[in-house]
Enzyme design. Structure first.
Site, PDB file in Angstrom:
ATOM      1  N   ASN A 380       0.814  -1.140   0.093  1.00 48.65           N
ATOM      2  CA  ASN A 380       0.070   0.093  -0.007  1.00 48.65           C
ATOM      3  C   ASN A 380       0.807   1.324   0.032  1.00 48.65           C
ATOM      4  O   ASN A 380       1.386   1.517  -0.979  1.00 48.65           O
ATOM      5  CB  ASN A 380      -1.095   0.073   1.113  1.00 48.65           C
ATOM      6  CG  ASN A 380      -1.840   1.352   1.383  1.00 48.65           C
ATOM      7  OD1 ASN A 380      -2.182   1.738   0.298  1.00 48.65           O
ATOM      8  ND2 ASN A 380      -1.688   1.928   2.560  1.00 48.65           N
ATOM      9  N   GLU A 381       0.934   1.806   1.063  1.00 54.72           N
ATOM     10  CA  GLU A 381       1.885   3.232   0.850  1.00 54.72           C
ATOM     11  C   GLU A 381       3.312   2.573   1.479  1.00 54.72           C
ATOM     12  O   GLU A 381       3.702   3.270   2.754  1.00 54.72           O
ATOM     13  CB  GLU A 381       1.138   4.160   1.873  1.00 54.72           C
ATOM     14  CG  GLU A 381       0.030   4.867   1.433  1.00 54.72           C
ATOM     15  CD  GLU A 381      -0.503   5.959   2.225  1.00 54.72           C
ATOM     16  OE1 GLU A 381      -0.070   6.280   3.434  1.00 54.72           O
ATOM     17  OE2 GLU A 381      -1.097   6.889   1.639  1.00 54.72           O
TER      18      GLU A 381
HETATM   19  O1  AHR Z   1      -7.629   6.495   3.348  1.00 57.25           O
HETATM   20  C1  AHR Z   1      -7.035   6.626   4.504  1.00 57.25           C
HETATM   21  C2  AHR Z   1      -5.648   6.266   4.696  1.00 57.25           C
HETATM   22  O2  AHR Z   1      -5.008   7.208   4.120  1.00 57.25           O
HETATM   23  C3  AHR Z   1      -5.463   4.811   3.971  1.00 57.25           C
HETATM   24  O3  AHR Z   1      -5.569   3.808   4.745  1.00 57.25           O
HETATM   25  C4  AHR Z   1      -4.040   4.786   3.728  1.00 57.25           C
HETATM   26  O4  AHR Z   1      -3.414   4.272   2.582  1.00 57.25           O
HETATM   27  C5  AHR Z   1      -3.471   6.269   3.536  1.00 57.25           C
HETATM   28  O5  AHR Z   1      -2.737   6.795   4.558  1.00 57.25           O
END
Ligand code: AHR
Length: 666
Positions: A380-381
């Site tokens: 993800n991030e």
């Molecule tokens: O959308 C909320 C959060 O924002 C998500 O979980 C994450 O990927 C981002 O930091």
């Protein structure tokens, strides 16, 4: 010369009155070259991002009304009120069979001793209450095992004053099967926003209970144990090109133990091991101690949802890294295999025929037809060289086996800066299919970045604008509002995404859902409580783009340049080959009305009327709410087309977003 002539004819015939100067002024011309589309718009262009945040799944789209139904929260009786226990009428005790049943070890043992109404009972508070609709059927079920006697369960729905508004009776059967499921259905007699479920016991006996569950009859497609229909309908109405699931940071987990593991989300609900939801404790200022992931909605259900609403599934998997804002745990490279195998198996689960191991699992779960998965996210991030190192392993293994699978890769948390530049460069070198960019920024950023992708390379990696939303205050501030200013800035920015569909293949606002009594993060696209749902102004912007997507980008210019902020106007144009329509989108972020002549070049004949869908509000702070759900919402009207001049005059209301569709005739 010819161009000059067209300009002068159009200008002389489509002269408009400047509303402020009161004089006849030739309105500026927006030229749309209909004859030569400049790029394809991918069917996946506009999608949705789903994460179990803000009570998005448990307490949200998952229609289960009982919280902590299996007594597996840290505090086993959280959400439950026990009455009459340890009195002469009996006892209610939490049991743990950890050695025998690791995924769902706890249950309650009821010992009833000539119990009667007002005596021994368990009451569940629901997810910040239970929304009960008058006259609707409710399906109560429980896993039970009778030890002795024949105690009865009385199942009552209660209103906020503890009055009974629906009830059923269930007598657990003594069978040699041991644990078994029983259910009783009944109708409610009244509606209630903050209802409860009370189970009280009558008679004498010892009975074990687990998975105490209540679902409304009116789930999405009437599926037992299914999803909240009103919430899913909001998604279906958007006709999203894809659904990204299950997140978000939830994919990464606070630590690796709490990462999302899709294989643990399949099969009978009671075997899906619950874990804490990372949003339970992420924000000290918005604690949610009762927030867990039951996985009642698992990967099969998410795939099914995508199929139902005609969206491409886009699962995102953990890449061997826990959330870098939290523990930042890494799986050592020599232990990455199980993670990669999870990805390979997921592709087989989604696409394999029933003769494959995971294709058979899917078929045995009731879906023999493959889901035709085309996209898969790795991480993800996540950021840094550790991410690139791990991603390279996934990429190699997946591409060797499934060369057509398009992999979505993370560019971290921000759309610029060292972290982004490093990843963006590396990912492009690695020929990443799609680079996932995230931007939670102020509305001004969205206006300033409407041309962000104009200079992106047309060849090589494509962009997935995977998470973004204008923040009226700042990221993770509780003061962020889903106001019209933010929505309008997003509409303006999205003209730049559409104009650059050659580069941007997918985009989704984030987060998607928020429960008004259980949110951690704002702004969010759709707000709900236990009975109601409303779309924010941002929702209507997303929806308008999605249902007016078109198939090809058309070149739109004002004085030979894209319209991306001149006079506070932002515009893009698309062709829809399915309907032979030109689709025009214009955001006017100024506080004054402006007129533009839209000149459609390269068409033979136009229909005499087009359709204008208008989203506007003079007040930048304007929001929607449960009470005023359509305060900022689209209004449609007809718009006249000058068929002779193949043009139309468009008055752009102050602070408005206009979508125009004009049919081209043969
Ligand atoms: O959308 C909320 C959060 O924002 C998500 O979980 C994450 O990927 C981002 O930091």
């Amino acid at each position: 010369m010819l161009q000059k002539k067209i300009f002068s004819i159009a200008a002389s015939l489509l002269v408009t009155i400047n509303p402020f100067l009161g004089q006849a002024q030739p309105a500026p011309i927006l030229r749309v070259n209909v004859a030569q589309p400049i790029a394809d718009i991918q069917p996946t262009m506009w999608g949705v991002f789903f994460e179990d945040i803000n009570f998005g799944a448990d307490g949200g789209i998952y229609a289960e009304m009982v919280k902590n139904r299996s007594f597996e929260f840290f505090k086993p009786l959280m959400g439950w009120k026990v009455e009459g226990s340890k009195r002469t009428e009996g006892d209610i005790l939490v049991q743990n069979r950890q050695d025998k049943q690791t995924s769902n070890p706890r249950y309650v043992r009821i010992t009833a001793n000539n119990a009667s109404q007002g005596g021994l009972s368990l009451t569940n508070e629901g997810f910040r209450g239970m929304g009960i609709k008058s006259g609707l059927r409710y399906d109560f079920s429980v896993l039970c095992r009778v030890q002795s006697g024949n105690a009865k369960l009385h199942v009552d729905l209660l209103n906020a004053k503890d009055e009974v508004i629906g009830s059923g009776i269930l007598t657990p059967e003594q069978t040699d099967k041991g644990w078994h499921k029983q259910q009783v259905s009944f109708k409610s007699t009244a509606g209630e926003q903050k209802g409860k479920l009370r189970v009280w016991f009558e008679g004498t006996g010892v009975v074990d209970l687990d998975m105490i569950s209540l679902f409304p009859e009116d789930t999405w497609k009437g599926r037992p144990g299914g999803m909240r229909a009103d919430m899913i309908q909001m998604l279906a109405d958007m006709k999203p090109g894809f659904v990204r699931f299950p997140g978000g940071c939830i994919v990464e987990g606070y630590d690796l133990d709490q990462r999302y593991q899709w294989k643990k989300t399949l099969g009978p609900a009671e075997d899906r091991q619950l874990i804490i939801n990372r949003w339970n404790f992420e924000f000290g200022h918005r604690p949610a101690p009762d927030y867990f992931q039951t996985f009642g909605l698992g990967f099969l259900e998410y795939f099914q949802l995508c199929e139902d609403i005609g969206a491409e599934p886009l699962p995102i998997l953990n890449c061997g890294m826990a959330c870098q804002f939290n523990t930042a745990e890494l799986v050592p490279m020599d232990q990455l295999d199980p993670y990669v195998q999870d990805a390979v198996d997921l592709i087989e689960f989604a696409n394999g025929d029933v003769s494959t191991k995971w294709g058979k699992v899917r078929a045995d779960l009731g879906h023999p037809k493959p889901f035709n998965l085309k996209f898969l996210g790795v991480g993800n991030e996540n950021w840094g060289p550790q991410y690139i190192e791990r991603l390279a392993v996934f990429q190699k293994v997946i591409k060797d086996k499934y060369p057509a699978m398009r992999l979505v890769c993370s560019s971290g948390t921000d759309p610029n800066g060292e972290r982004f530049d490093f990843l963006n460069g590396k990912l492009r070198d690695m020929k990443a299919d799609l680079i996932d960019e995230h931007y939670y920024r102020r509305p001004e950023w969205f206006l300033q970045n409407a041309s962000r992708y104009d200079s992106y390379p047309r060849k090589g990696s494509k962009v997935f604008a995977g998470e973004w939303a204008a923040q009226s205050d700042k990221t993770v501030s509780v003061d962020n509002k889903n106001n019209w200013q933010c929505a309008l800035s997003e509409a303006a920015f999205m003209t730049g995404l559409e104009r650059n569909a050659a580069v941007v293949n997918m985009a989704s606002y984030a987060p998607l859902f928020a429960h008004a009594d259980g949110w951690q993060w704002t702004p969010d696209l759709i707000w709900v409580d236990n009975l109601r749902v409303y779309g924010t102004p941002n929702y209507y912007v997303q929806k308008l783009y999605s249902i007016n997507k078109g198939t090809n980008v058309l070149n739109l210019t004002q004085e030979n340049s894209p319209l991306a902020g001149q006079d506070s106007l932002y515009a893009s144009a698309a062709w829809d080959k399915a309907t032979n329509e030109v689709i025009l989108k214009v955001a006017n972020v100024s506080n004054k009305a402006q007129v533009r002549i839209i000149q459609l070049d390269g068409v033979k004949k136009l229909a005499a009327n087009g359709k204008l869908t208008l989203l506007k509000n003079n007040v930048l702070d304007a929001v929607n709410s449960f009470e005023n759900a359509t305060n900022v919402s689209p209004v449609e009207q007809q718009i006249a087309v000058d068929v002779k001049k193949k043009a139309l005059s468009l008055t752009l209301a102050p602070r408005s977003f206009s979508v125009v569709r004009v049919k081209v005739l043969p």
